[in-house]
Design a protein around this motif. Structure first.
Motif, PDB file in Angstrom:
ATOM      1  N   MET A  48       0.938  -1.228   0.014  1.00 24.94           N
ATOM      2  CA  MET A  48      -0.149  -0.008   0.095  1.00 24.94           C
ATOM      3  C   MET A  48       0.897   1.207  -0.028  1.00 24.94           C
ATOM      4  O   MET A  48       0.370   2.340  -0.649  1.00 24.94           O
ATOM      5  CB  MET A  48      -0.926   0.025   1.272  1.00 24.94           C
ATOM      6  N   ARG A  49       1.905   1.330   0.705  1.00 18.55           N
ATOM      7  CA  ARG A  49       2.601   2.320   0.862  1.00 18.55           C
ATOM      8  C   ARG A  49       3.630   2.547  -0.490  1.00 18.55           C
ATOM      9  O   ARG A  49       3.729   3.809  -0.945  1.00 18.55           O
ATOM     10  CB  ARG A  49       3.934   2.095   2.000  1.00 18.55           C
ATOM     11  N   ILE A  50       3.935   1.496  -1.011  1.00 19.91           N
ATOM     12  CA  ILE A  50       4.392   1.668  -2.473  1.00 19.91           C
ATOM     13  C   ILE A  50       3.539   2.260  -3.810  1.00 19.91           C
ATOM     14  O   ILE A  50       3.954   2.973  -4.435  1.00 19.91           O
ATOM     15  CB  ILE A  50       5.225   0.337  -2.946  1.00 19.91           C
ATOM     16  N   SER A  51       2.521   1.591  -3.387  1.00 20.27           N
ATOM     17  CA  SER A  51       1.229   2.170  -4.447  1.00 20.27           C
ATOM     18  C   SER A  51       0.981   3.354  -3.962  1.00 20.27           C
ATOM     19  O   SER A  51       0.710   4.435  -5.054  1.00 20.27           O
ATOM     20  CB  SER A  51       0.247   1.218  -4.206  1.00 20.27           C
ATOM     21  N   PHE A  52       0.651   3.865  -2.691  1.00 14.70           N
ATOM     22  CA  PHE A  52       0.404   5.476  -2.428  1.00 14.70           C
ATOM     23  C   PHE A  52       1.510   6.318  -2.898  1.00 14.70           C
ATOM     24  O   PHE A  52       1.061   7.403  -3.417  1.00 14.70           O
ATOM     25  CB  PHE A  52       0.333   5.265  -0.908  1.00 14.70           C
ATOM     26  N   HIS A  53       2.686   5.730  -2.757  1.00 15.98           N
ATOM     27  CA  HIS A  53       3.876   6.587  -3.490  1.00 15.98           C
ATOM     28  C   HIS A  53       3.749   6.875  -4.758  1.00 15.98           C
ATOM     29  O   HIS A  53       3.939   8.129  -5.131  1.00 15.98           O
ATOM     30  CB  HIS A  53       5.160   6.123  -2.720  1.00 15.98           C
ATOM     31  N   SER A  54       3.794   5.841  -5.413  1.00 14.33           N
ATOM     32  CA  SER A  54       3.661   5.705  -6.920  1.00 14.33           C
ATOM     33  C   SER A  54       2.359   6.623  -7.713  1.00 14.33           C
ATOM     34  O   SER A  54       2.489   7.328  -8.498  1.00 14.33           O
ATOM     35  CB  SER A  54       3.671   4.662  -7.327  1.00 14.33           C
ATOM     36  N   ARG A  55       0.991   6.385  -6.933  1.00 12.44           N
ATOM     37  CA  ARG A  55       0.018   6.777  -7.485  1.00 12.44           C
ATOM     38  C   ARG A  55      -0.365   8.191  -6.850  1.00 12.44           C
ATOM     39  O   ARG A  55      -1.535   9.023  -7.494  1.00 12.44           O
ATOM     40  CB  ARG A  55      -1.192   5.955  -7.085  1.00 12.44           C
TER      41      ARG A  55
END
Length: 480
Positions: free
Chosen positions: A183-190
Motif C-alpha cells: 500500500m505504501r509503494i502504491s500510495f507513493h507511486s499513485r
C-alpha cells in the motif's frame, strides 16, 4: 503526507501486534480450559477402567496379603491393562504389579497424585492415585496407585490447536505487514509522486515556464482525480500563457503608442515653431499671409490637442475612470455647433462634407464634451481613409427611443481581416491600397475610446464597410 503515512503504518503495526498478543493470551486461556476439561475426561476414563479393581480391593482390603486375593487382583489388572501398586496408610506396599516391590515403603506425600497434571508421568502413561474405602464405614483404608497407558484410554492430551492458531496469527501479521508495504509503494507511486510532479509544474509556472513536458500528460492519463487536477492546471497554464502573450502585446503596443504620439506631437510643434519664427523675423509682409500662418499653426495645435486628449482618455480608460457626466439637454442645443466645426475642418482637407438638413430636437442625457470627442474621432478616422474629392456625410435620425448618428464616407473602406479588431485598443488597420502605409497614422485609441464613451451613455456603436466602397459608422444615444 509521507510523514503521516509512516506514522499511520507504525500505529497500525503496533495495534496489530497488540491484537496478536491479546489473541495469543486468549488462545492460551482457551487451551488451558480445554486442558482442564481433558483432565476431567481422563480421570473419569481411568476411574471407569479401574472401577472393578477398586470394588474388589474395597471388599477384600483386609485379606490383601492372601495369595488367592492377590492372584485374582493380578488377573484383574492384566484384564484391564493397568499396573497397580497397593499401599497402606503407612506407605507400606502390600501388593504391586508395577516397578515398585512389595514390602517397600513409599513417601506418600510426593508419590500420591490425584490430578491429571501431577499424574502425567511421561508422554505415554499416567500415574493416578485413588483412595481405597471401607465398603461399610466409607473410611480411607489404603491407596491404589494405577499406571495406565494413554493409548489405553484412547485420548491424546496434546492439541495442535494453540500452535496452529499462533502460526495462523503470525502469518496474518506478516501478510498485513506485506499489505501495508504494498500500500505504501502504491500510495507513493499513485499519489505522492504525481503530487510532487504537480508541485514541480506549479513551481515552473511561477518562474514563467509555461511549456508542459510531454511525459507529464502520459503520467496522468489514467488517473481520475489527479488527472482532472492536472487537466485543470494545464488549462490554467494555457490561460496564463495566453495572458502573458496578451500582456506582452499590450506592453509592446503601449511602447509603440508612446513613440507614435511623441512623433506626431513633435511634428506639429516643429511646424508651429517654424511659423512663429517666420512671423517674428518679419517674413510675413502683409496681414493675409500672417493670418494664413496663424491658421496653419491653429490646425497643428488642434492636432496636438486631440493627441493629448486621446492619451489622457486612454490613461483614464486603463484605470477605469473615464468621466462621463450626462445631463439632460436638447439635441438642437448640443450638436449643431459640433457638426459645424467638424464640417469646416473636413472642407479644409479638400473633402466634400454633408450633413442632414433636419436635426431631431429631442431631450436626451448626454455629456456634450464626450460625444463631441466621439464625433471628432469618427470624422478624423474617416479623413485618414479618404482622399480629396471624397465625401463625408453625417446624419441624425430618430429610431425606437434612440437618436442614431451616422458618419459615412466614400473612402477606401476597411479590409475584412481588420474588421474583428477595429474597436480594440492599439489596433491600427492597414490600407487597402498597395504601397500606402495608412497604419502609421493615428495611435489605435480613437475607436476604443468612442466605444467606451458611447457605452457609458447606454448606447451602442457599430459599423458597415466594404473595401474600396467606403465605411459607415453609427452609434446610438438613448432618449430621456
Amino acid at each position: 503526507m509521507n510523514v503521516w503515512l509512516k506514522s499511520w503504518i507504525g500505529a497500525f503495526m503496533a495495534l496489530f501486534f497488540l491484537m496478536t498478543v491479546l489473541g495469543g493470551c486468549w488462545f492460551l486461556y482457551v487451551t488451558n480450559q480445554e486442558r482442564n476439561h481433558e483432565s476431567d475426561y481422563v480421570i473419569n476414563e481411568v476411574r471407569l477402567a479401574v472401577n472393578p479393581l477398586l470394588l474388589f480391593m474395597e471388599q477384600h482390603y483386609e485379606n490383601i496379603r492372601d495369595q488367592h486375593v492377590q492372584a485374582t487382583l493380578r488377573a484383574l489388572t492384566e484384564e484391564q491393562g493397568v499396573a497397580l501398586t497397593y499401599a497402606g496408610l503407612s506407605g507400606e506396599i502390600l501388593f504391586s504389579t508395577s516397578p515398585y516391590k512389595q514390602g517397600d515403603r513409599l513417601n506418600l506425600r510426593p508419590s500420591l497424585h490425584y490430578d491429571l497434571h501431577e499424574a502425567t508421568q511421561n508422554d505415554e502413561s499416567y500415574r493416578i492415585t485413588f483412595p481405597v474405602l471401607d465398603a461399610d464405614t466409607d473410611s480411607h483404608v489404603a491407596n491404589a496407585i494405577f499406571h495406565i497407558a494413554k493409548e489405553r484410554l484412547g485420548s491424546d492430551s496434546s492439541s495442535a490447536f494453540p500452535l496452529t492458531m499462533l502460526i495462523v496469527s503470525f502469518l496474518l501479521f506478516l501478510g498485513s505487514v506485506a499489505l501495508l508495504l504494498v500500500m505504501r509503494i502504491s500510495f507513493h507511486s499513485r499519489i505522492l509522486s504525481p503530487v510532487r510532479t504537480l508541485q514541480g509544474r506549479a513551481d515552473a509556472i511561477l518562474r514563467g515556464n509555461y511549456e508542459t513536458p510531454s511525459h507529464i500528460g502520459t503520467q496522468f492519463a489514467r488517473m481520475e482525480e489527479l488527472g482532472g487536477l492536472y487537466a485543470m492546471m494545464d488549462q490554467i497554464t494555457l490561460e496564463l500563457k495566453e495572458q502573458r502573450k496578451r500582456r506582452d502585446r499590450q506592453e509592446k503596443a503601449q511602447k509603440e503608442l508612446i513613440t507614435n504620439i511623441s512623433h506626431e506631437i513633435r511634428t506639429p510643434i516643429t511646424t508651429v515653431k517654424a511659423y512663429m519664427e517666420a512671423i517674428l523675423e518679419g517674413v510675413c509682409s502683409d496681414r493675409k499671409t500672417m493670418l494664413e500662418y496663424v491658421g496653419i499653426m491653429r490646425n497643428h495645435t488642434d492636432k496636438m490637442s486631440r493627441q493629448v486628449e486621446d492619451l489622457f482618455l486612454h490613461a483614464m480608460e486603463e484605470l477605469g475612470q473615464i468621466s462621463v457626466e450626462p445631463k439632460e439637454r436638447y439635441s438642437m442645443e448640443v450638436f449643431p455647433p459640433i457638426l459645424s466645426t467638424l464640417g469646416h475642418y473636413a472642407r479644409t482637407q479638400g473633402i466634400v462634407y454633408r450633413e442632414s438638413l433636419i436635426m431631431p430636437n429631442v431631450l436626451l442625457p448626454v455629456d456634450a464634451a464626450r460625444v463631441e470627442q466621439v464625433l471628432t474621432n469618427l470624422v478624423t478616422n474617416a479623413l485618414k481613409h479618404t482622399s480629396p474629392g471624397d465625401t463625408i456625410h453625417i446624419s441624425a435620425d430618430l429610431e425606437e427611443n434612440h437618436l442614431v448618428f451616422t458618419v459615412a464616407d466614400t473612402g477606401r473602406g476597411i479590409r475584412p481581416q481588420d474588421m474583428p479588431f477595429l474597436f480594440e485598443r492599439y489596433y491600427r488597420g492597414q490600407s487597402g491600397v498597395p504601397g500606402q502605409a495608412i497604419a502609421t497614422e493615428g495611435n489605435g485609441l480613437g475607436l476604443s475610446i468612442c466605444k467606451n464613451i458611447v457605452e457609458a451613455h447606454g448606447g451602442v456603436i457599430s459599423f458597415k464597410s466594404r473595401e474600396g466602397q467606403g465605411t459607415e459608422f453609427y452609434f446610438t444615444l438613448p432618449l430621456c
